[in-house]
Motif scaffolding. Structure first.
Motif, PDB file in Angstrom:
ATOM      1  N   GLU A 247     -26.993  63.376 -80.348  1.00 27.13           N
ATOM      2  CA  GLU A 247     -26.421  64.716 -80.230  1.00 27.13           C
ATOM      3  C   GLU A 247     -27.395  65.672 -79.545  1.00 27.13           C
ATOM      4  O   GLU A 247     -27.011  66.467 -78.689  1.00 27.13           O
ATOM      5  N   ALA A 248     -28.683  65.599 -79.918  1.00 29.84           N
ATOM      6  CA  ALA A 248     -29.683  66.471 -79.297  1.00 29.84           C
ATOM      7  C   ALA A 248     -29.888  66.120 -77.825  1.00 29.84           C
ATOM      8  O   ALA A 248     -30.031  67.009 -76.981  1.00 29.84           O
ATOM      9  N   ALA A 249     -29.894  64.806 -77.527  1.00 36.26           N
ATOM     10  CA  ALA A 249     -30.048  64.385 -76.132  1.00 36.26           C
ATOM     11  C   ALA A 249     -28.872  64.882 -75.292  1.00 36.26           C
ATOM     12  O   ALA A 249     -29.048  65.307 -74.143  1.00 36.26           O
ATOM     13  N   LEU A 250     -27.689  64.842 -75.886  1.00 36.35           N
ATOM     14  CA  LEU A 250     -26.501  65.306 -75.176  1.00 36.35           C
ATOM     15  C   LEU A 250     -26.606  66.803 -74.871  1.00 36.35           C
ATOM     16  O   LEU A 250     -26.252  67.242 -73.768  1.00 36.35           O
ATOM     17  N   GLU A 251     -27.101  67.573 -75.810  1.00 30.90           N
ATOM     18  CA  GLU A 251     -27.262  69.012 -75.579  1.00 30.90           C
ATOM     19  C   GLU A 251     -28.275  69.279 -74.473  1.00 30.90           C
ATOM     20  O   GLU A 251     -28.079  70.165 -73.629  1.00 30.90           O
ATOM     21  N   ARG A 252     -29.348  68.506 -74.450  1.00 34.29           N
ATOM     22  CA  ARG A 252     -30.341  68.683 -73.386  1.00 34.29           C
ATOM     23  C   ARG A 252     -29.748  68.328 -72.025  1.00 34.29           C
ATOM     24  O   ARG A 252     -30.032  68.986 -71.018  1.00 34.29           O
TER      25      ARG A 252
ATOM     26  N   LEU B 168     -24.566  65.114 -63.829  1.00 40.82           N
ATOM     27  CA  LEU B 168     -23.207  65.044 -64.350  1.00 40.82           C
ATOM     28  C   LEU B 168     -22.862  63.631 -64.798  1.00 40.82           C
ATOM     29  O   LEU B 168     -22.231  63.431 -65.848  1.00 40.82           O
ATOM     30  N   GLU B 169     -23.293  62.635 -64.025  1.00 40.90           N
ATOM     31  CA  GLU B 169     -23.018  61.251 -64.382  1.00 40.90           C
ATOM     32  C   GLU B 169     -23.734  60.860 -65.673  1.00 40.90           C
ATOM     33  O   GLU B 169     -23.164  60.199 -66.544  1.00 40.90           O
ATOM     34  N   LEU B 170     -24.983  61.288 -65.806  1.00 46.00           N
ATOM     35  CA  LEU B 170     -25.724  61.020 -67.043  1.00 46.00           C
ATOM     36  C   LEU B 170     -25.048  61.687 -68.237  1.00 46.00           C
ATOM     37  O   LEU B 170     -24.972  61.113 -69.329  1.00 46.00           O
ATOM     38  N   LEU B 171     -24.550  62.900 -68.027  1.00 44.94           N
ATOM     39  CA  LEU B 171     -23.871  63.624 -69.096  1.00 44.94           C
ATOM     40  C   LEU B 171     -22.604  62.890 -69.517  1.00 44.94           C
ATOM     41  O   LEU B 171     -22.321  62.745 -70.713  1.00 44.94           O
ATOM     42  N   ARG B 172     -21.828  62.414 -68.541  1.00 45.03           N
ATOM     43  CA  ARG B 172     -20.600  61.679 -68.863  1.00 45.03           C
ATOM     44  C   ARG B 172     -20.901  60.420 -69.678  1.00 45.03           C
ATOM     45  O   ARG B 172     -20.195  60.097 -70.639  1.00 45.03           O
ATOM     46  N   LYS B 173     -21.942  59.689 -69.286  1.00 46.47           N
ATOM     47  CA  LYS B 173     -22.305  58.464 -70.012  1.00 46.47           C
ATOM     48  C   LYS B 173     -22.738  58.783 -71.437  1.00 46.47           C
ATOM     49  O   LYS B 173     -22.388  58.071 -72.377  1.00 46.47           O
ATOM     50  N   ALA B 174     -23.512  59.870 -71.587  1.00 48.63           N
ATOM     51  CA  ALA B 174     -23.969  60.256 -72.924  1.00 48.63           C
ATOM     52  C   ALA B 174     -22.798  60.690 -73.801  1.00 48.63           C
ATOM     53  O   ALA B 174     -22.747  60.365 -74.988  1.00 48.63           O
TER      54      ALA B 174
ATOM     55  N   ALA C  10     -19.719  59.637 -73.532  1.00 52.22           N
ATOM     56  CA  ALA C  10     -18.986  58.418 -73.883  1.00 52.22           C
ATOM     57  C   ALA C  10     -19.697  57.668 -75.011  1.00 52.22           C
ATOM     58  O   ALA C  10     -19.056  57.152 -75.931  1.00 52.22           O
ATOM     59  N   SER C  11     -21.023  57.631 -74.948  1.00 51.63           N
ATOM     60  CA  SER C  11     -21.806  56.964 -75.993  1.00 51.63           C
ATOM     61  C   SER C  11     -21.651  57.676 -77.329  1.00 51.63           C
ATOM     62  O   SER C  11     -21.544  57.036 -78.382  1.00 51.63           O
ATOM     63  N   LEU C  12     -21.628  59.008 -77.285  1.00 52.79           N
ATOM     64  CA  LEU C  12     -21.468  59.770 -78.521  1.00 52.79           C
ATOM     65  C   LEU C  12     -20.100  59.528 -79.134  1.00 52.79           C
ATOM     66  O   LEU C  12     -19.964  59.360 -80.350  1.00 52.79           O
ATOM     67  N   LEU C  13     -19.059  59.495 -78.302  1.00 56.64           N
ATOM     68  CA  LEU C  13     -17.710  59.219 -78.807  1.00 56.64           C
ATOM     69  C   LEU C  13     -17.652  57.850 -79.474  1.00 56.64           C
ATOM     70  O   LEU C  13     -17.033  57.686 -80.529  1.00 56.64           O
ATOM     71  N   GLU C  14     -18.300  56.864 -78.850  1.00 55.14           N
ATOM     72  CA  GLU C  14     -18.313  55.516 -79.421  1.00 55.14           C
ATOM     73  C   GLU C  14     -19.046  55.503 -80.756  1.00 55.14           C
ATOM     74  O   GLU C  14     -18.616  54.857 -81.718  1.00 55.14           O
ATOM     75  N   LEU C  15     -20.150  56.246 -80.836  1.00 60.67           N
ATOM     76  CA  LEU C  15     -20.905  56.331 -82.083  1.00 60.67           C
ATOM     77  C   LEU C  15     -20.078  56.975 -83.187  1.00 60.67           C
ATOM     78  O   LEU C  15     -20.070  56.507 -84.337  1.00 60.67           O
ATOM     79  N   LEU C  16     -19.353  58.043 -82.853  1.00 63.43           N
ATOM     80  CA  LEU C  16     -18.509  58.716 -83.846  1.00 63.43           C
ATOM     81  C   LEU C  16     -17.395  57.807 -84.334  1.00 63.43           C
ATOM     82  O   LEU C  16     -17.013  57.839 -85.504  1.00 63.43           O
TER      83      LEU C  16
END
Length: 204
Positions: free
Chosen positions: A86-91, A125-131, A133-139
């Motif tokens: 979550e913190a990485a996504l915010e950064r 933007l691409e890194l943000l999209r991947k992150a 997607a990873s967060l959604l999978e984790l949730l």
């Protein structure tokens, strides 16, 4: 720097937001402006007071020299740096916003480096999209994010349980209601309704 009056372009670069966003703040949300210039210090104070979900809040706090507020155990401080996805996504969101603002500013003035800035923004933007997607999978794995079908099934069960319990009340109360004072009848109905609602809330 906080006491300087900046142009919209300079302000966008300092805060990592697009010029269009700043224009909207001024027109629709009364962001402070002095003529055609912006006092960075005043704008940062306005952001902290009026934009609780803005991505540039940490930047504004840093510009103003504000430290993270101390909190009691178990509480989260505003803009507190945390570890994890979550913190990485915010950064990444902050980095993407800054990259976009830099490209937008360069594009508006026909900067020859605008192509480089655009590619940098696209990479962010691409890194943000991947992150994301990873967060959604984790949730989903944590069962904090459920498929729509499962939620609808659960809601359907809750509604059916509520309907059944509430429809039982008239037959249950009617034999007891004869000769009752209105206050007593009201209290009886309220008790039955509360019990029905408790049964619904206890349904898994």
């Amino acid at each position: 720097m906080e006491n300087e009056n900046l142009t919209a372009k300079e302000l966008s670069e300092a805060l990592g937001v697009g010029i269009a966003m700043i224009t909207r703040w001024v027109k629709e949300e009364n962001c402070p402006r002095e003529g055609k210039k912006y006092n960075l210090h005043e704008v940062c104070k306005w952001i902290l007071a009026n934009k609780p979900r803005s991505k540039c809040r940490p930047i504004a706090r840093n510009i103003l020299g504000l430290k993270t507020q101390k909190t009691k155990p178990g509480e989260k401080a505003e803009d507190q740096q945390q570890l994890g996805l979550e913190a990485a996504l915010e950064r990444l969101r902050n980095a993407e916003a800054k990259a976009h603002a830099k490209w937008e500013s360069a594009f508006n003035v026909d900067d020859p480096d605008s192509g480089t800035y655009f590619r940098s923004w696209q990479q962010s933007l691409e890194l943000l999209r991947k992150a994301e997607a990873s967060l959604l999978e984790l949730l989903r794995e944590r069962r904090e994010l459920l498929p729509t079908g499962e939620v609808k099934q659960w809601m359907g069960r809750q509604i059916e349980t509520a309907k059944g319990r509430l429809l039982e009340i008239p037959a249950k109360v009617a034999p007891l209601a004869e000769g009752m004072e209105w206050a007593e009848l009201q209290q009886l109905l309220e008790t039955e309704i509360r019990e029905a609602l408790k049964d619904v809330s206890d349904t898994p």
